[in-house]
Design a protein around this motif. Structure first.
Motif, PDB file in Angstrom:
ATOM      1  N   TYR A 194       0.810  -1.218   0.000  1.00  0.00           N
ATOM      2  CA  TYR A 194       0.000   0.000   0.000  1.00  0.00           C
ATOM      3  C   TYR A 194       0.847   1.273   0.000  1.00  0.00           C
ATOM      4  O   TYR A 194       0.527   2.218  -0.707  1.00  0.00           O
ATOM      5  CB  TYR A 194      -0.976   0.013   1.186  1.00  0.00           C
ATOM      6  N   THR A 251       1.162   6.949  -6.455  1.00  0.00           N
ATOM      7  CA  THR A 251      -0.025   7.759  -6.697  1.00  0.00           C
ATOM      8  C   THR A 251       0.240   9.226  -6.381  1.00  0.00           C
ATOM      9  O   THR A 251      -0.240  10.128  -7.079  1.00  0.00           O
ATOM     10  CB  THR A 251      -1.202   7.246  -5.839  1.00  0.00           C
ATOM     11  N   GLN A 259      -8.277   8.543   0.810  1.00  0.00           N
ATOM     12  CA  GLN A 259      -9.370   8.258  -0.122  1.00  0.00           C
ATOM     13  C   GLN A 259     -10.668   8.950   0.301  1.00  0.00           C
ATOM     14  O   GLN A 259     -11.428   9.432  -0.533  1.00  0.00           O
ATOM     15  CB  GLN A 259      -9.573   6.743  -0.179  1.00  0.00           C
ATOM     16  N   LYS A 282     -13.783   8.074  -3.661  1.00  0.00           N
ATOM     17  CA  LYS A 282     -12.753   7.455  -4.502  1.00  0.00           C
ATOM     18  C   LYS A 282     -11.852   8.514  -5.088  1.00  0.00           C
ATOM     19  O   LYS A 282     -12.244   9.672  -5.197  1.00  0.00           O
ATOM     20  CB  LYS A 282     -13.393   6.590  -5.589  1.00  0.00           C
ATOM     21  N   LYS A 313      -8.961   8.958 -11.431  1.00  0.00           N
ATOM     22  CA  LYS A 313      -8.238   7.945 -12.214  1.00  0.00           C
ATOM     23  C   LYS A 313      -6.907   8.519 -12.694  1.00  0.00           C
ATOM     24  O   LYS A 313      -6.759   9.731 -12.872  1.00  0.00           O
ATOM     25  CB  LYS A 313      -9.073   7.547 -13.437  1.00  0.00           C
ATOM     26  N   GLN A 341      -0.026  -2.741  -9.309  1.00  0.00           N
ATOM     27  CA  GLN A 341      -1.455  -2.964  -9.125  1.00  0.00           C
ATOM     28  C   GLN A 341      -2.243  -1.664  -9.292  1.00  0.00           C
ATOM     29  O   GLN A 341      -3.285  -1.637  -9.950  1.00  0.00           O
ATOM     30  CB  GLN A 341      -1.703  -3.569  -7.732  1.00  0.00           C
ATOM     31  N   SER A 342      -1.738  -0.583  -8.702  1.00  0.00           N
ATOM     32  CA  SER A 342      -2.499   0.666  -8.790  1.00  0.00           C
ATOM     33  C   SER A 342      -2.464   1.212 -10.209  1.00  0.00           C
ATOM     34  O   SER A 342      -3.477   1.680 -10.723  1.00  0.00           O
ATOM     35  CB  SER A 342      -1.980   1.695  -7.792  1.00  0.00           C
ATOM     36  N   GLU A 400      -5.992  -0.979 -11.019  1.00  0.00           N
ATOM     37  CA  GLU A 400      -6.961  -0.034 -10.461  1.00  0.00           C
ATOM     38  C   GLU A 400      -6.972   1.277 -11.249  1.00  0.00           C
ATOM     39  O   GLU A 400      -7.972   1.987 -11.257  1.00  0.00           O
ATOM     40  CB  GLU A 400      -6.625   0.267  -9.002  1.00  0.00           C
ATOM     41  N   LYS A 401      -5.838   1.630 -11.832  1.00  0.00           N
ATOM     42  CA  LYS A 401      -5.650   2.919 -12.499  1.00  0.00           C
ATOM     43  C   LYS A 401      -5.969   4.057 -11.548  1.00  0.00           C
ATOM     44  O   LYS A 401      -6.439   5.128 -11.922  1.00  0.00           O
ATOM     45  CB  LYS A 401      -6.486   3.011 -13.770  1.00  0.00           C
ATOM     46  N   SER A 402      -5.754   3.806 -10.270  1.00  0.00           N
ATOM     47  CA  SER A 402      -5.988   4.767  -9.202  1.00  0.00           C
ATOM     48  C   SER A 402      -5.498   4.098  -7.918  1.00  0.00           C
ATOM     49  O   SER A 402      -4.831   3.060  -7.985  1.00  0.00           O
ATOM     50  CB  SER A 402      -7.479   5.097  -9.100  1.00  0.00           C
ATOM     51  N   THR A 430      -6.934   2.610  -4.190  1.00  0.00           N
ATOM     52  CA  THR A 430      -8.075   2.369  -3.313  1.00  0.00           C
ATOM     53  C   THR A 430      -7.610   1.609  -2.078  1.00  0.00           C
ATOM     54  O   THR A 430      -6.587   0.922  -2.123  1.00  0.00           O
ATOM     55  CB  THR A 430      -9.174   1.520  -3.983  1.00  0.00           C
ATOM     56  N   MET A 478      -7.581  -2.436  -2.605  1.00  0.00           N
ATOM     57  CA  MET A 478      -7.087  -3.009  -3.858  1.00  0.00           C
ATOM     58  C   MET A 478      -6.243  -4.256  -3.677  1.00  0.00           C
ATOM     59  O   MET A 478      -6.049  -5.003  -4.631  1.00  0.00           O
ATOM     60  CB  MET A 478      -6.333  -1.973  -4.663  1.00  0.00           C
TER      61      MET A 478
END
Lengths: 358, 320
Positions: A94, A101, A165, A179, A182, A261-262, A266-268, A270, A273
């Motif tokens: 994370y 991110t 978030q 959320k 993106k 993964q993000s 996920e393209k973001s 969360t 996730m």
């Protein structure tokens, strides 16, 4: 009376046969449970297999699930090899995603992907590494149990992502939904052969970790440290330095998995996730006996189980939770079977009761 | 006065929120005191939560429901115990596997239970009661003694466990098993038996903790109803330095933090400013504080605060 005695350590071949045998036993036990519940186990198993590999799309989904699992397991294997029990992969995942991110949201949008993605990856690796370095430093300085600290730090990381978030990073254009925005095109890992390029990264990392552990000086030192800390000190290794570098690598890999993964899935960012992958990876790393090539195989099989079981609900109206039950049962069998690589039960006739045992 | 009443009501809820944590923590202490780190608390709580609810719905008998919850947690603990004691399996991985299994088990059984409500009589017999005399104590009375008997039993259990651990021969033996099983065996203690009994008892406690949610607090079945409280319990075991009395304080305190999280979302007025403390930040606190406690106890090395020496290591009973 039944007694436990040590036996000669099983050879690698025997140990692997044992593990495969225990998996089969687990499938058999699960099959019995299914029949008891009124399902045909053969149908269930074939549906799981079809669910995981039946169509190209499903196969791609399976690979998507395997990618983070492989990288996380690799990360865990590095620290586990020196008996540094890193159960903080989830948290490192994370914070890695979080760091990536952060860059994605704050750097200008016109940076090309070839620059942007490596930047995000670097940030993720550093963040994940540092998140794992902290418990290692506590261990070195005070002897604090890394098992417990890394575990606690998972939840700190997840809650932190949750906070962002629901608060500062919430997308103002999401109609109040908690959320984040993106990613833009330049922040998303492109696809190669229909699957995001994370699969290439994962394969490369398998090779790199294999080389690191089996062929490099550091890898040798890590293994010696894991075998016996006293020996490592005696032959003049700087055990603290080795530990800290190795946990940086371990956490860094887990952070990288988070970034992938993000960015690709996920393209973001969360707070849900990972879905517990950081914990599943401990199990896969352990099942693979920390060997990088084996991690690839085990993670893929596990991903098949995860992906395939998600089709059970639609195909047979079996609750999706059956997958977790099945996982649990397989794990219990394999965990118990490890015993037989080192010990065996022998039946003894206790003729005189207690007196004879002394 | 209304201000005081509000605080009273809030703390009353904090005790309720702390109850599942307290059960889980006591379960964790029982297991860790014999040297077994069980990360399956969350799984066992879920198993108890779903089975307690299921049996409550089927039989309409609160006693059977509670018993079933405890037994469900105990079955989870039995799996863990067989693998880690008899087969000397890896405790961390086995505990994680148990959590996965328990989560799956509860969702599987619970798939048909969402939307079902608990029979009235079960709810009624587990509802809050006024304990004679004790509930009359000003301020503290209503907080601690105007509660469901289920909540109170956690409190009583914690005190009993403290006495058991520190004042009885069995407790002493049990601690010895956790510190050094070989030495314990040498002095005639059956380490294997002690481990089994206490780990199973711990599982029973965890099951009770989970079912408090489905039988009293919510009271319904929702998927993954514990929502990580098992992990807070694992943290609490350390936070309480393996001491059941401190566990009471810790569980209610963490329960209060959880309650505060819900209250503070709209902000509280402090000196004319509306201060908003995000719930997620409060949720972090138990873990941060546990790390702080862990570092503190390893730093100052006071003997009574340390983890059991054998915690996490398998024990092979050598042929003698």
């Amino acid at each position: 009376m039944i007694k436990v005695v040590k036996k000669n350590e099983a050879s690698a071949l025997q140990a692997n046969l044992l593990r495969i045998g225990s998996c089969l036993a687990a499938l058999l036990a699960a099959a019995m449970l299914m029949s008891l519940l009124g399902y045909n186990p053969l149908v269930v198993y074939s549906e799981i297999f079809k669910g995981a590999t039946g169509t190209l799309y499903r196969f791609q989904e399976t690979v998507n699930k395997a990618i983070p699992l492989v990288i996380l397991s690799l990360g865990i294997s590095v620290s586990e090899r020196m008996k540094f029990s890193n159960i903080g992969a989830e948290g490192q995942f994370y914070v890695g995603a979080l760091a990536a991110t952060f860059l994605a949201f704050n750097l200008p949008e016109n940076i090309p992907a070839v620059v942007m993605l490596p930047l995000m990856m670097t940030a993720a690796v550093v963040a994940g590494g540092l998140w794992c370095l902290f418990p290692a430093m506590l261990k070195v300085r005070f002897g604090t149990s890394e098992t417990l600290v890394t575990l606690m730090m998972n939840y700190i990381a997840i809650k932190w992502v949750s906070y962002l978030q629901y608060g500062p990073w919430k997308d103002p254009k999401a109609y109040g939904f908690p959320k984040m925005p993106k990613f833009t095109e330049n922040e998303i890992i492109p696809k190669v052969l229909g699957i995001h390029a994370g699969w290439i990264i994962a394969l490369v990392l398998v090779v790199l970790v294999y080389l690191l552990i089996s062929k490099s000086k550091l890898g040798y030192e890590i293994s010696v440290l894991g075998e016996n800390e006293q020996t490592a000190k005696y032959v003049g290794m700087n055990t603290t330095k080795i530990l800290l570098i190795a946990v940086l690598i371990s956490g860094g890999l887990c952070g990288a998995a988070g970034m992938i993964q993000s960015s690709a899935i996920e393209k973001s960012l969360t707070d849900s996730m990972s879905g517990g992958l950081g914990f599943t990876a401990i199990i896969t790393a352990w099942l693979a006996r920390l060997s990088a090539p084996a991690i690839l195989v085990v993670s893929f099989l596990f991903a098949m189980l995860l992906q395939g079981s998600s089709y059970l609900q639609t195909a047979l109206q079996i609750p999706a939770a059956a997958a977790e039950l099945l996982q649990g049962i397989i794990l219990f069998f394999v965990l118990a079977s490890e015993f037989f690589t080192q010990y065996k039960f022998v039946v003894k006739k206790s003729s005189k009761g207690k007196g004879a045992a002394v | 006065m209304s201000w005081l009443n509000a605080v009273e009501l809030f703390l009353q809820t904090a005790v309720q929120m702390g109850t599942p944590l307290l059960f889980g923590t006591l379960g964790g202490i029982l297991s860790e005191k014999v040297g077994h780190l069980n990360l399956g608390v969350e799984g066992m709580m879920l198993m108890g939560a779903v089975m307690g609810f299921q049996v409550g719905v089927l039989t309409g008998n609160p006693a059977l429901a509670v018993l079933a919850a405890g037994l469900a947690g105990m079955i989870g603990a039995l799996i863990y115990a067989v693998i880690t004691i008899t087969f000397m399996g890896n405790q961390v991985v086995t505990g994680l596997a148990l959590t996965i299994f328990g989560t799956g088990f509860s969702s599987f059984i619970g798939a048909g239970l969402s939307g079902v409500s608990l029979p009235e009589n079960v709810q009624a017999s587990l509802a809050a009661v006024n304990i004679p005399l004790l509930s009359k104590i000003p301020f503290f009375g209503p907080i601690f003694f105007q509660q469901s008997l289920y909540s109170l039993s956690a409190l009583v259990l914690a005190v009993l466990l403290y006495v058991y651990l520190n004042k009885t021969r069995y407790g002493l033996n049990m601690r010895m098993v956790g510190e050094n099983p070989s030495a314990a065996e040498a002095s005639g203690i059956n380490a294997t038996l002690y481990k089994y009994v206490h780990i199973l008892a711990g599982g029973f406690c965890c099951g009770l903790g989970g079912a408090f949610l489905t039988l009293v607090f919510v009271p319904r079945w929702q998927d993954n109803i514990t929502a990580g409280q098992g992990w807070i319990a694992v943290a609490l075991v350390i936070f309480a330095t393996w001491n059941p009395l401190k566990a009471i304080f810790g569980a209610y305190f963490f329960g209060m933090l959880r309650g505060l999280g819900f209250k503070l979302q709209s902000g509280i007025p402090i000196f004319g400013h509306n201060v908003v403390i995000p719930a997620q930040i409060l949720d972090m606190l138990p873990y941060i504080m546990t790390i702080a406690v862990l570092v503190f106890i390893t730093m100052n090395k006071k003997k009574e605060n340390q983890a059991p020496a054998w915690l996490g290591s398998p024990y092979f009973r050598e042929e003698r």
